[in-house]
Design a protein around this motif. Sequence first.
Motif, mmCIF file in Angstrom:
data_model
loop_
_atom_site.group_PDB
_atom_site.id
_atom_site.type_symbol
_atom_site.label_atom_id
_atom_site.label_comp_id
_atom_site.label_asym_id
_atom_site.label_seq_id
_atom_site.Cartn_x
_atom_site.Cartn_y
_atom_site.Cartn_z
ATOM 1 N N ALA A 172 -1.568 8.407 7.381
ATOM 2 C CA ALA A 172 -1.258 9.195 8.576
ATOM 3 C C ALA A 172 -2.468 10.027 8.997
ATOM 4 O O ALA A 172 -2.794 10.111 10.187
ATOM 5 C CB ALA A 172 -0.052 10.085 8.320
ATOM 6 N N ALA A 173 -3.154 10.627 8.037
ATOM 7 C CA ALA A 173 -4.342 11.433 8.345
ATOM 8 C C ALA A 173 -5.431 10.547 8.959
ATOM 9 O O ALA A 173 -6.104 10.951 9.919
ATOM 10 C CB ALA A 173 -4.852 12.118 7.085
ATOM 11 N N ALA A 174 -5.604 9.357 8.423
ATOM 12 C CA ALA A 174 -6.604 8.436 8.971
ATOM 13 C C ALA A 174 -6.243 8.027 10.394
ATOM 14 O O ALA A 174 -7.114 7.960 11.269
ATOM 15 C CB ALA A 174 -6.730 7.205 8.077
ATOM 16 N N ALA A 230 0.812 -1.214 0.000
ATOM 17 C CA ALA A 230 0.000 0.000 0.000
ATOM 18 C C ALA A 230 0.845 1.264 0.000
ATOM 19 O O ALA A 230 0.396 2.307 -0.475
ATOM 20 C CB ALA A 230 -0.929 0.007 1.209
ATOM 21 N N THR A 231 2.067 1.188 0.538
ATOM 22 C CA THR A 231 2.869 2.398 0.689
ATOM 23 C C THR A 231 4.072 2.463 -0.242
ATOM 24 O O THR A 231 4.791 3.458 -0.239
ATOM 25 C CB THR A 231 3.367 2.535 2.133
ATOM 26 N N ARG A 232 4.296 1.445 -1.025
ATOM 27 C CA ARG A 232 5.449 1.414 -1.930
ATOM 28 C C ARG A 232 4.999 1.053 -3.342
ATOM 29 O O ARG A 232 4.055 0.311 -3.526
ATOM 30 C CB ARG A 232 6.485 0.376 -1.485
ATOM 31 N N LEU A 282 8.602 5.140 -2.275
ATOM 32 C CA LEU A 282 7.559 5.494 -1.327
ATOM 33 C C LEU A 282 6.418 6.215 -2.035
ATOM 34 O O LEU A 282 6.641 7.133 -2.826
ATOM 35 C CB LEU A 282 8.149 6.391 -0.228
ATOM 36 N N ARG A 283 5.197 5.818 -1.750
ATOM 37 C CA ARG A 283 4.008 6.491 -2.295
ATOM 38 C C ARG A 283 3.562 7.516 -1.260
ATOM 39 O O ARG A 283 2.760 7.239 -0.375
ATOM 40 C CB ARG A 283 2.898 5.479 -2.549
ATOM 41 N N THR A 284 4.110 8.718 -1.367
ATOM 42 C CA THR A 284 3.896 9.737 -0.338
ATOM 43 C C THR A 284 2.424 10.102 -0.184
ATOM 44 O O THR A 284 1.973 10.365 0.933
ATOM 45 C CB THR A 284 4.719 11.002 -0.647
ATOM 46 N N GLU A 285 1.657 10.097 -1.266
ATOM 47 C CA GLU A 285 0.241 10.448 -1.156
ATOM 48 C C GLU A 285 -0.517 9.427 -0.320
ATOM 49 O O GLU A 285 -1.398 9.773 0.456
ATOM 50 C CB GLU A 285 -0.401 10.621 -2.548
ATOM 51 N N ARG A 286 -0.154 8.159 -0.451
ATOM 52 C CA ARG A 286 -0.820 7.119 0.341
ATOM 53 C C ARG A 286 -0.356 7.156 1.794
ATOM 54 O O ARG A 286 -1.146 6.949 2.701
ATOM 55 C CB ARG A 286 -0.559 5.735 -0.256
#
Length: 89
Positions: free
Chosen positions: A72-74, A55-57, A63-67
């Motif tokens: 982090a926001a969640a 999910a994050t790479r 790194l998928r910074t948007e994900r």
Amino acid sequence: MSDTPSSKSVEQIEAEIAAARDRLAGTVDELHTRTAPQEIARRQVATAKEKFTEATRTPSGELRTERVAALAAAAVALLGLGAARRRRG
């Protein structure tokens, strides 16, 4: 000499029984290992880590910074909800 039951010697039959017993013991040991709570937990952790990485790479490992930002926001939102519920309780 064919493999009909009447043509086998007692030693051959005993050897087959011993081999079958060994195979069954191995199967029982494998099932015991697979169903041990620690092994189940280890597999679940490994699966969670793999899903998080997916999910994050990107497939190339970037790194998928948007994900990551969305995750982090969640997490912050969930922590905020938990804190708000504790204050009300």
